[in-house]
Scaffold this motif. Structure first.
Motif, PDB file in Angstrom:
ATOM      1  N   ASP A 181       0.747  -1.239   0.008  1.00  0.00           N
ATOM      2  CA  ASP A 181       0.080  -0.079  -0.145  1.00  0.00           C
ATOM      3  C   ASP A 181       0.999   1.373  -0.167  1.00  0.00           C
ATOM      4  OD1 ASP A 181      -2.302  -1.382   0.052  1.00  0.00           O
ATOM      5  OD2 ASP A 181      -2.815  -1.499   1.948  1.00  0.00           O
ATOM      6  N   MET A 185       1.004   3.932  -3.172  1.00  0.00           N
ATOM      7  CA  MET A 185       0.890   5.660  -3.049  1.00  0.00           C
ATOM      8  C   MET A 185       2.137   6.309  -3.619  1.00  0.00           C
ATOM      9  SD  MET A 185      -2.082   5.521  -2.394  1.00  0.00           S
ATOM     10  CE  MET A 185      -2.852   4.073  -2.320  1.00  0.00           C
ATOM     11  N   LEU A 263      -9.106   6.490  -3.457  1.00  0.00           N
ATOM     12  CA  LEU A 263      -9.139   5.857  -2.277  1.00  0.00           C
ATOM     13  C   LEU A 263     -10.294   5.485  -1.424  1.00  0.00           C
ATOM     14  CD1 LEU A 263      -6.176   7.604  -0.590  1.00  0.00           C
ATOM     15  CD2 LEU A 263      -6.115   5.353  -1.410  1.00  0.00           C
ATOM     16  N   SER A 324       1.472   7.165   8.999  1.00  0.00           N
ATOM     17  CA  SER A 324       0.671   6.082   9.331  1.00  0.00           C
ATOM     18  C   SER A 324       0.642   5.633  11.006  1.00  0.00           C
ATOM     19  CB  SER A 324       0.834   4.903   8.456  1.00  0.00           C
ATOM     20  OG  SER A 324       0.055   4.006   8.562  1.00  0.00           O
ATOM     21  N   LEU A 356      -3.723  10.280   2.160  1.00  0.00           N
ATOM     22  CA  LEU A 356      -3.614   8.760   1.990  1.00  0.00           C
ATOM     23  C   LEU A 356      -3.783   8.177   2.989  1.00  0.00           C
ATOM     24  CD1 LEU A 356      -0.559   8.898  -0.564  1.00  0.00           C
ATOM     25  CD2 LEU A 356      -2.734   8.705  -1.482  1.00  0.00           C
ATOM     26  N   ARG A 360      -7.308   6.052   3.453  1.00  0.00           N
ATOM     27  CA  ARG A 360      -7.074   4.581   3.761  1.00  0.00           C
ATOM     28  C   ARG A 360      -7.868   3.824   4.924  1.00  0.00           C
ATOM     29  NH1 ARG A 360      -1.320   2.439   3.324  1.00  0.00           N
ATOM     30  NH2 ARG A 360      -1.086   2.986   5.421  1.00  0.00           N
ATOM     31  N   LYS A 361      -7.608   4.715   5.945  1.00  0.00           N
ATOM     32  CA  LYS A 361      -8.284   4.224   7.325  1.00  0.00           C
ATOM     33  C   LYS A 361      -9.657   4.514   7.121  1.00  0.00           C
ATOM     34  CE  LYS A 361      -4.252   5.200  10.256  1.00  0.00           C
ATOM     35  NZ  LYS A 361      -4.445   3.830  10.764  1.00  0.00           N
ATOM     36  N   SER A 363     -11.696   4.099   4.552  1.00  0.00           N
ATOM     37  CA  SER A 363     -12.184   3.023   3.753  1.00  0.00           C
ATOM     38  C   SER A 363     -12.055   1.552   4.471  1.00  0.00           C
ATOM     39  CB  SER A 363     -11.234   2.938   2.369  1.00  0.00           C
ATOM     40  OG  SER A 363     -10.201   2.522   2.449  1.00  0.00           O
ATOM     41  N   GLY A 364     -11.144   1.557   5.502  1.00  0.00           N
ATOM     42  CA  GLY A 364     -10.899   0.317   6.059  1.00  0.00           C
ATOM     43  C   GLY A 364     -12.010   0.256   7.325  1.00  0.00           C
TER      44      GLY A 364
END
Length: 421
Positions: A181, A185, A263, A324, A356, A360-361, A363-364
């Motif tokens: 991942d 990016m 994303l 992250s 990003l 991503r967090k 979407s998860g």
């Protein structure tokens, strides 16, 4: 009425017709190319290529194995080698494109009758296209600098060689890291910067400061702000430079929208009001700064450097990993307020990274869509404030005041839209 689709003879005839069409297409291109080059005597033209493809097809039908096709291919290769040798003696340095294309045409004709009709057709059209762009390829090759060629190769290396071999699994503190991942990016951001670089090169600096700002912002709004601010000491109008800098940061907002759309589209729905309002405020600011101004006679040269140096890509990957972990730590220890603090600080360095991470967090399912939208807007505001200070320090007070006023309006409009809508 006979069923031609199930008739083996008709099927073979159709396949031979495809082979013949492939040969004629490639040969016709060669014929045209040779005519353009005023070559009176050529090794092979439309008829030779058509017959070669037909020979390949017939050899495949007559012999279901590989003996006859192999013998004919070797014979054709020998004839081609003799023809090339004779041409090279008469014209030293002659290319062998036509000769290689003839051998390929034989194989395409063979493939067409061996059950690979679509592949052969695609190969034939692709071959004709490749042969026809000789002049364009030569122009591109001479126009490319060594640095630009290496930049393109680096982009291919990080996307085609490195990315596929990286493991796609979570690890590290809070399982916040994923090499695949992170590197994906890096490829995406590098690709955007590379596109921006070439837009600048193709559009030219002759379009003035404003276009330089819009196009440069796609590659790097920070680099664009820095570059344009330096022109303040060369006599360029502070209003013109401010308009270019604001335009670059409007493009930054658009780029954020593109990243979030790729994303997590749900986050984009929550974020869109803020982005649109801030971008509109910036656009209005550009119009206000340029009111009544004549186009500049002098062109602004933008020094963005090489968009694909390996070192910046590695630095971005490291920054992405650190943010992250920090975002996961902040969210776990302090909730959404911790994530906002991380966004505020990381936005000073790079707005793409937190964009990003937050996307991503979200979407998860680790954070809410609204929280991700707030974090991204905070990072964007932090980044814009930093660039206002940069413009003031490097370009002087007149430039800093103009840029700062428009940036303040952009932040206020974005915040108001995000809170109200």
């Amino acid at each position: 009425m006979p069923d031609f689709a199930s008739d083996p003879m008709m099927t073979d005839l159709v396949h031979l017709a495809v082979a013949l069409a492939i040969g004629f297409l490639i040969g016709f291109e060669r014929e045209h190319s040779h005519a353009e080059e005023a070559r009176q005597h050529t090794f092979a033209g439309a008829r030779t290529f058509s017959l070669t493809a037909l020979a390949g097809g017939l050899s495949g039908l007559v012999d279901e194995g590989l003996i006859l096709p192999s013998l004919m291919l070797f014979s054709l290769a020998g004839l081609t080698a003799v023809a090339y040798w004779a041409t090279a003696r008469e014209k030293p340095g002659a290319g062998g494109t036509t000769e290689i294309a003839l051998l390929l045409t034989f194989l395409l004709g063979l493939a067409a009758v061996r059950g690979h009709v679509m592949e052969a057709a695609i190969g034939g059209v692709s071959t004709a296209i490749i042969l026809s762009i000789k002049q364009s390829v030569q122009r591109w090759a001479t126009a490319l600098t060594e640095e630009e060629l290496y930049a393109a190769l680096r982009l291919l290396a990080i996307s085609v060689i490195i990315l596929p071999v990286l493991p796609d699994e979570a690890f590290g503190p809070y399982d916040a890291l994923n090499l695949r991942d992170i590197w994906l990016m890096v490829v995406f951001i590098s690709g955007l910067s590379f596109l921006g670089y070439w837009l600048i090169k193709l559009a030219g600096s002759g379009r003035g400061v404003l276009l330089t700002g819009f196009v440069g912002g796609l590659a790097s709004s920070t680099a664009t702000t820095l570059s344009l601010s330096r022109f303040a000491k060369s006599g360029v109008s502070a209003g013109e430079l401010a308009a270019g800098i604001v335009a670059a940061n409007v493009m930054m907002l658009i780029r954020i929208g593109v990243l979030v759309a790729a994303l997590a589209r749900d986050v984009l729905v929550a974020l869109a009001p803020g982005l649109v309002a801030a971008a509109l405020a910036g656009g209005a600011g550009v119009l206000w700064l340029r009111r009544g101004r004549e186009p500049m006679a002098e062109e602004a040269e933008l020094d963005l450097g090489n968009p694909m140096e390996i070192k910046p890509a590695l630095i971005f990957a490291a920054l992405l990993a650190v943010i992250s972990v920090a975002a996961s730590f902040g969210a776990e220890q302090f909730g959404q307020s911790g994530l906002m603090l991380v966004a505020l600080i990381s936005g000073l360095a790079d707005v793409d990274a937190i964009t990003l991470i937050a996307g991503r967090k979200a979407s998860g399912g680790e954070i809410g869509m609204g929280a991700a939208a707030y974090a991204i807007m905070i990072a964007a505001a932090s980044n814009i404030v930093l660039k206002a200070g940069m413009a003031s320090v490097i370009g002087g007070k007149p430039l800093g005041l103009r840029v700062g006023a428009i940036f303040a309006a952009m932040i206020a409009a974005g915040a108001a839209a995000l809170l109200v809508l």
